[in-house]
Design an enzyme around this catalytic site. Sequence first.
Site, mmCIF file in Angstrom:
data_model
loop_
_atom_site.group_PDB
_atom_site.id
_atom_site.type_symbol
_atom_site.label_atom_id
_atom_site.label_comp_id
_atom_site.label_asym_id
_atom_site.label_seq_id
_atom_site.Cartn_x
_atom_site.Cartn_y
_atom_site.Cartn_z
ATOM 1 N N HIS A 1 0.818 -1.214 0.000
ATOM 2 C CA HIS A 1 0.000 0.000 0.000
ATOM 3 C C HIS A 1 0.858 1.274 0.000
ATOM 4 O O HIS A 1 0.368 2.356 -0.310
ATOM 5 C CB HIS A 1 -0.989 0.007 1.175
ATOM 6 C CG HIS A 1 -0.385 0.280 2.523
ATOM 7 N ND1 HIS A 1 -0.074 -0.726 3.413
ATOM 8 C CD2 HIS A 1 -0.064 1.426 3.137
ATOM 9 C CE1 HIS A 1 0.418 -0.203 4.522
ATOM 10 N NE2 HIS A 1 0.435 1.113 4.371
ATOM 11 N N ASP B 1 0.374 -7.700 1.610
ATOM 12 C CA ASP B 1 0.745 -6.285 1.653
ATOM 13 C C ASP B 1 2.258 -6.098 1.672
ATOM 14 O O ASP B 1 2.783 -5.229 2.358
ATOM 15 C CB ASP B 1 0.116 -5.584 2.863
ATOM 16 C CG ASP B 1 0.049 -4.071 2.680
ATOM 17 O OD1 ASP B 1 0.296 -3.604 1.559
ATOM 18 O OD2 ASP B 1 -0.235 -3.358 3.667
ATOM 19 N N SER C 1 4.617 2.706 7.890
ATOM 20 C CA SER C 1 4.304 1.536 7.071
ATOM 21 C C SER C 1 5.486 1.144 6.199
ATOM 22 O O SER C 1 6.057 1.977 5.497
ATOM 23 C CB SER C 1 3.094 1.818 6.177
ATOM 24 O OG SER C 1 1.922 1.917 6.933
#
Length: 469
Positions: A121, A151, A227
Amino acid sequence: MKKFLSLLLVSILGGAITLGIYKFAFEKQIPLIENQENQSKFVTASYNPSTLEAAENINFTEAADKTVHAVVHVKNLTVSKGPTSIMEYFYGSGSSQPRTQVGTGSGVIISPDGYIVTNNHVIANATRLQVTLNNNKTYSAELIGTDPETDIALIKIDAESDLPYLAFGDSDYSKIGEWVLAVGNPFNLTSTVTAGIISAKARDLNEQDGVFQSFIQTDAAVNPGNSGGALVNTNGELIGINTAITSQTGSYIGYSFAVPSNIAKKVVDDIMEFGNVQMGTLGIKGQDLAVLNGRVEGINESEGVLVAEVFKKSGAYKAGLKSGDIIKKIDNIKISKFSDLTGYLRSKRPNDLVNLTILRDDENMELPVTLIDNTSYTYTIEEVGISIQAQTKSDKDRYNNQEGVVIYSTNDYNRRLGLDGKLLVGINDDKIETIDDAKKAVAKAKEYGMMSLVILNEHGERERLVFRN
């Protein structure tokens, strides 16, 4: 006096010998070893749980110094051509200029030649990727491959010299209560280090959507921008890729989640070797005993995975696994819930051999199972947001032996349409009886730019849904 000197000499010698033994036996450095099993190009650190110490003896500085130089700042530059106002939305405008949007996140260098693992992402829909190192040097990055389901993404930069990097630790041996560091770039604050402990393992955040996850949960502070960053143990070994937080505000409130390193490493190895992710699976439908909570008659166990059905021609079927068996361990890893099992299997490939410890009729048994390729009976149609699988015996009974494939997972939109559990029997003008039928029909539908799905419910009622690109 001589007696005193003799005692002093004996004391000094005794202390020296004791110190030497301690240094040799307890302060031996943990070596880095190449993983020869699958010829991975990335380094794996040998993991020794006995090195964990009490909190008062922990020194984070060495692990932090080792990590910050291997964690990078990732910028995702995306060109948007959408409307800029409500008038443009309804009436259009020939004067709209493309706009560049910038998203940011983190990444971890995993090899000296510039391979970097991050979150899917973080780099999704990127027109251009930029990576900034801890020394403030900036490079353009190339996207090597992605796996949206876990992911995880792999990107690469070309630097002038070898880069500092992190070795993968063995996340299976990480322990609840173990100290960890989260390193990343929250709110564009580069090289930020936070500390906490592992709060839980094999955490599944989406238990209702049919796609099982297995995160490491930690209370180390993780915020937007973290992230794709590193979760490391006190030895400075990479045991997770920070991925998600659960928050009503969008910022950290006490829980954060990381993809375990064993899963992340397997994904990047697959991308490097095959160009996609190879998923090995047992070939069963399972139920979480913790979720069932004693609702199955005759089962007193509260931990483990209950085998509901076994797919024919699967490794589990050939090994003799039966409906009603309870999986308690896999390769000596304890299985308390379904996400323990799926998390471990995500680190395996088709044709890998695993050893199951099962409970059958109150007796423990061991069964060696050869994993199969999950694409032989499951498939995700990304264009319309549904995942399908071959029917089992109970599905056949429920649909009166009607041919088709079962929709077992959908995106949020299709879930609101109530597609979960229904039977897919047609795509455009093609009849769907098997997974291979669906794959061929999807390939043809991509050429037309439209996909029409024929869906059947348990009452035999049909509906048609049309999706356009």
